[in-house]
Design an enzyme around this catalytic site. Structure first.
Site, mmCIF file in Angstrom:
data_model
loop_
_atom_site.group_PDB
_atom_site.id
_atom_site.type_symbol
_atom_site.label_atom_id
_atom_site.label_comp_id
_atom_site.label_asym_id
_atom_site.label_seq_id
_atom_site.Cartn_x
_atom_site.Cartn_y
_atom_site.Cartn_z
ATOM 1 N N SER A 285 86.076 40.733 7.492
ATOM 2 C CA SER A 285 87.247 41.561 7.186
ATOM 3 C C SER A 285 88.282 41.384 8.285
ATOM 4 O O SER A 285 87.937 41.072 9.425
ATOM 5 C CB SER A 285 86.838 43.033 7.103
ATOM 6 N N ASP A 286 89.546 41.611 7.947
ATOM 7 C CA ASP A 286 90.542 41.679 9.007
ATOM 8 C C ASP A 286 90.306 42.991 9.765
ATOM 9 O O ASP A 286 89.671 43.910 9.263
ATOM 10 C CB ASP A 286 91.967 41.599 8.443
ATOM 11 N N TRP A 287 90.851 43.037 10.959
ATOM 12 C CA TRP A 287 90.526 44.135 11.878
ATOM 13 C C TRP A 287 90.885 45.512 11.322
ATOM 14 O O TRP A 287 92.033 45.779 10.971
ATOM 15 C CB TRP A 287 91.204 43.876 13.235
ATOM 16 N N SER A 289 90.080 46.846 8.481
ATOM 17 C CA SER A 289 90.424 46.922 7.064
ATOM 18 C C SER A 289 89.194 47.225 6.223
ATOM 19 O O SER A 289 89.237 47.154 5.003
ATOM 20 C CB SER A 289 91.051 45.606 6.592
#
Ligand SMILES: *[C@@H]1O[C@H](CO)[C@@H](O)[C@H](O)[C@H]1NC(C)=O
Ligand SMILES: *[C@@H]1O[C@H](CO)[C@@H](O)[C@H](O)[C@H]1NC(C)=O
Ligand SMILES: *[C@@H]1O[C@H](CO)[C@@H](O)[C@H](O)[C@H]1NC(C)=O
Ligand SMILES: *[C@@H]1O[C@H](CO)[C@@H](O)[C@H](O)[C@H]1NC(C)=O
Ligand SMILES: *[C@@H]1O[C@H](CO)[C@@H](O)[C@H](O)[C@H]1NC(C)=O
Ligand SMILES: CC(=O)N[C@H]1CO[C@H](CO)[C@@H](O)[C@@H]1O
Ligand SMILES: CC(=O)N[C@H]1CO[C@H](CO)[C@@H](O)[C@@H]1O
Length: 885
Positions: A285-287, A289
């Site tokens: 995942s992006d940070w 998210s």
């Protein structure tokens, strides 16, 4: 996305909302426009069925088979933001020698570290149109990440692809075209991974603006509503090419697609990425998210970064101890966790990180030698955190070469450039000199002060030094006059007719986590005008001086109309974002040591409104979910302008040289032809060996006795009574998790479009090769030529296609006057295909089965300089033609 430790306390203000109850399941979604839907795709396909990953998987399975439940959940999640040296730190399985992985930004260098190279940005690299340089920059960067002890490089970025000229992070990628992005990303990935560092292609997918991208307690992130054909032919294209190049990791985007968040979008991850593209590595995942625990795991996410819920710093995670509980209570199937862990370990083995990979020897949290080991903990031990390992080597050379070969000469009236060493030069603009407070004075480069070398946000690196333009110019012309201001001086000596004004202007953008001069990441305030009144500065200089040279440092296109046709404006150079090597790279061009050879990685229009509203404008605030619908379909950048018959000011691919080139003696050669309408059937998907799926014992989740936890650090363990309770639920199987609609557990055979890394292997069969001779036809200057190949699909037919589309490009070596080089460009089956949404496959509209037809391969130095064409039906090539657009 990266928070600096100093923002920790700011984030604490969000404490009111901190609760795992904020988790959003895949369940009810905000309404998206009619027709867009996120169809469920389950289960998550196992990795390990492709030959290229076979050895890595064999070792990974062996290791994971020895792991306890807590060890598996530990290595698939971060241990919390600011809980270690890197921007992302996973848990470890120390008992088995599997270390914590260090994940580090950015796509242009090792972020938040000393003694590293600040490379030119992605957009600059794209502007070189030089595959060898794209690769060489990747090699150098890979060495630096490895030297600092990073396991995972959080780059390259191909999403945003550059759909919206105002988009904040376009500059991290390579330009507004899927093929330019794809080929650059593939070269970069190869370069980085050959150094034993896992590359990460990001952000998957549709992250085309910054504002409203994130889910927060009050509002979901915006929804990028993309139809299937547009997704495949434009936005997915570079991701597919990255998977084909063997990329080890993929990062999901913050936003939603068709209403479903990318971090838990089963169709995007399970369906398209893992089944259709056959991706074997890990999906993170992006940070911050991560918004669901069980559901994101089922949707195919393999790693949660940096481990926290989307409100960090409270010691809450949706995975780690919750993943342990979810497996014990039977909600997350054991085979899913096994596959997650195996994918992580396989990527590690694939890059040979089991052999002498250095441990992190730097800290993202401080530049001091000693510091907190876990800055986000309330009580953290301290110790040495920085060893100041110098990883720069001679990488300044490749950095300078990229910066130099990217410089794009847009206009050079009367061959005004190059300058001579005796030119009478007056320089204007604060962009000519490094930020007086130092090149790293602004946190995450979130200011536009002094020469603009990179945008802002997490996609940056610290400059080890900054070679600024004015210093480099002074090396050539020691007594150059410099007005370090963006306001034209009121009083100035009357210039003589041969005096030259050189004006430096800029335009910045970055990540939405910072606002700079009222631009919220995207260029929402300054739009496509130069910052600090730069356009006015050029106009004033042009009123006063007979000769003006404009140098532009920019994240993307600008509208140049207010001065571009002024007769005094003799030359205009886009130097893009050069990184640390902004000076000599520029003077080498200005003073004619080398010819400019950069070409635009986007179109420069005469008006922002030359693009339809869906591209030209950002989506503003809306109650509920902001909807960003890709109603323009395939028609972005030059495709859109061609469709509307609008002439740009400077076309995609445009770039002048001091010399001229001829392209002659072209030949077209069929290689794998004739092509069938659909690719030959893929090989059946083999069933990879799988690990036992018996429910683990509750004891595998118990916190070890005597273990002292660091407060707020994220651990995989549960207290004994909680582990036992979850295990009881799992054994009895009476309480059932409410699975998302369409949930299934039986592995699927895999779609027809799949079969190898990136898709059906036949898609990469070379169908035609075009060779031609490039000759430097000038008499004075050496230079490098850019050869660009655009494809025109057969006329008629049921598939509407853009007039021409870039399909391949090559750059020549430096050719002296009269020198020639034979250049070859290639068209694969995929290049001559379109995505058929009914068949769910790539089809060849010009295949004989469907009546045949002529593909025209247009070759030239820019999208508006196409005078040479080769035809696939007759096998002939013609020169001296009218360009098709
Ligand atoms: C989004 O919806 C469109 C329109 O129904 C569909 O073509 C496309 O496949 C969907 N995309 C995803 C990723 O689910
Ligand atoms: C999880 O990782 C942390 C950090 O490396 C480590 O302290 C802990 O022992 C690991 N837990 C297990 C079960 O290995
Ligand atoms: C199992 O635990 C997870 C994580 O806490 C929870 O979301 C899920 O509802 C639980 N399932 C059952 C059947 O209790
Ligand atoms: C180019 O320069 C010539 C004189 O050398 C001038 O007549 C002409 O207007 C200039 N064109 C532009 C577009 O500036
Ligand atoms: C033209 O191309 C052919 C085929 O590659 C080559 O044999 C020939 O020498 C070339 N002629 C010139 C004048 O470059
Ligand atoms: C060679 C070099 O650049 N060394 C630097 C590494 O970082 C430390 C701390 O910032 C500097 O003091 C060194 O000069
Ligand atoms: C934590 C760690 O492994 N630090 C190492 C970083 O690199 C330097 C130089 O190679 C070593 O001396 C450190 O031990």
């Amino acid at each position: 996305m990266v928070y600096h430790a100093s923002t920790v306390w700011l984030s604490l203000a969000l404490s009111l909302f901190a609760s795992p109850a904020l988790a959003r399941s895949v369940g009810p979604r905000d309404p998206v426009p009619e027709g867009y839907h996120a169809a469920p795709y389950y289960p998550a396909p196992y990795g390990g069925w492709l030959d290229s990953w076979k050895d890595a998987y064999a070792k990974a399975q062996d290791l994971v088979s020895q792991m306890t439940l807590a060890e598996k959940t530990n290595i698939t999640s971060g241990v919390g933001i600011f809980m270690g040296p890197c921007v992302g730190n996973t848990g470890s399985a120390d008992r088995l020698g599997f270390p914590q992985l260090c994940l580090q930004d950015s796509a242009l260098g090792v972020s938040s570290a000393d003694n590293v190279t600040a490379f030119p940005a992605g957009i600059t690299t794209g502007a070189t149109w030089d595959k060898a340089l794209m690769y060489a920059r990747g090699v150098a960067m890979g060495k630096e990440f490895r030297g600092k002890g990073a396991n995972v490089h959080l780059g390259p970025s191909v999403g945003p692809l550059g759909r919206k000229p105002l988009g904040g992070r376009n500059w991290e990628g390579f330009g507004s075209d899927p093929v330019l992005q794809a080929k650059a990303a593939a070269q970069h990935i190869r370069g980085v991974q050959e150094q034993g560092v896992i590359a990460t292609i990001k952000h998957y997918i549709g992250n085309e603006q910054e504002m409203f991208r994130m889910y927060n307690p009050f509002q979901p992130g915006y929804s990028a509503n993309i139809d299937d054909r547009t997704l495949h032919e434009v936005y997915l294209w570079p991701f597919a090419e990255a998977v084909h190049a063997g990329v080890g990791a993929v990062m999901t985007a913050y936003n939603a697609v068709n209403g479903s968040a990318c971090s838990q979008h089963s169709n995007l991850i399970n369906g398209i990425l893992k089944d259709e593209l056959g991706f074997q590595g890990m999906v993170m995942s992006d940070w911050l998210s991560h918004i669901s625990g069980v559901d994101s795991a089922l949707a195919g996410l393999d790693m949660n970064m940096p481990g926290d819920t989307n409100i960090p710093l409270f010691g809450f995670s949706l995975w780690q101890y919750e993943m342990t509980r979810s497996v014990l209570n039977g909600s997350v199937p054991v085979d899913r966790l096994n596959d997650m862990a195996t994918r992580v370990v396989a990527a590690w083995y694939k890059m040979k990180q089991d052999k002498d990979h250095p441990r992190p020897n730097f800290s993202s949290n401080t530049r001091d030698r000693d510091g907190l080991l876990y800055p986000a903990a309330v009580f953290s031990p301290t110790g040495q955190v920085n060893w100041f390992v110098n990883v720069q080597d001679d990488h300044n050379l490749v950095a300078r070469q990229v910066a130099q070969d990217a410089i794009t000469l847009l206009k050079n009236n009367g061959s005004f450039l190059p300058l001579s060493g005796s030119s009478k030069l007056t320089v204007f603009g604060t962009d000519a000199q490094v930020n007086p407070a130092g090149p790293n004075a602004c946190l995450n480069r979130a200011c536009n002060t002094g020469t603009l070398g990179m945008g802002w946000g997490s996609g940056v690196a610290d400059y080890p030094y900054f070679d600024d333009p004015i210093s480099a110019i002074r090396k050539r012309i020691p007594d150059v006059k410099f007005h370090n201001t963006d306001n034209f001086p009121l009083i100035i000596d009357t210039p003589s007719p041969d005096d030259i004004a050189m004006v430096f202007i800029s335009s910045d953008a970055g990540e939405n986590s910072f606002t700079v001069e009222n631009n919220h990441g995207d260029r929402d305030s300054d739009k496509l005008a130069a910052w600090h009144g730069g356009d006015r500065l050029v106009q004033k200089a042009a009123e006063k001086f007979k000769n003006v040279v404009v140098v532009v440092h920019t994240v993307g296109p600008l509208i140049l109309e207010s001065w571009i046709d002024h007769p005094s404006v003799k030359a205009v150079l886009f130097a893009h974002l050069p990184g640390q090597e902004a000076g000599e790279s520029l003077t080498n061009i200005l003073f004619g040591d080398v010819s400019p050879s950069g070409h635009l990685p986007y179109s420069i229009t005469k008006a922002a409104t030359d693009f339809p509203d869906s591209i030209a404008n950002l989506k503003g605030f809306a109650l509920g979910q902001v909807q960003d619908t890709y109603s323009e379909g395939l028609y972005i950048d030059y495709r859109s302008l061609h469709q509307q018959s609008i002439q740009p000011r400077f076309a995609f691919g445009h770039g002048l040289s001091y010399t001229t080139f001829t392209l002659t003696n072209a030949t077209i050669q069929p290689i794998t032809t004739p092509l069938s309408f659909t690719p030959p059937p893929r090989a059946p998907k083999p069933s990879p060996p799988i690990l036992p799926t018996t429910l683990p014992a509750a004891s595998e989740a118990y916190t070890p006795e005597g273990f002292t936890k660091i407060w707020r650090y994220l651990y995989p363990w549960l207290p004994k009574h909680e582990a036992d309770a979850a295990h009881t639920i799992g054994v009895e199987g009476k309480e059932k998790y409410t699975y998302p609609a369409g949930y299934a557990t039986e592995q699927r055979p895999g779609p027809a479009a799949g079969g190898g890394e990136g898709g059906n292997p036949a898609l990469w069969d070379v169908a035609w090769e075009v060779a031609l001779t490039v000759t430097n036809a000038g008499e004075r200057f050496a230079g490098k030529a850019s050869v660009q190949a655009y494809l025109q699909f057969p006329e008629g037919g049921v598939y509407e296609t853009p007039a021409v589309q870039l399909r391949d490009f090559e750059k020549t070596r430096e050719l002296g006057p009269g020198e020639s080089e034979r250049v070859t460009v290639r068209l694969t089956r995929k290049d001559v295909s379109v995505w058929d949404v009914e068949l769910q496959n790539w089809v060849v509209p010009g295949a004989e089965e469907v009546g045949g037809g002529r593909y025209t391969v247009w070759i030239g130095e820019a999208s508006d300089k196409l005078f040479l064409a080769c035809y696939t039906d007759t096998g002939e090539c013609e020169d001296g033609l009218e360009p098709p657009v």
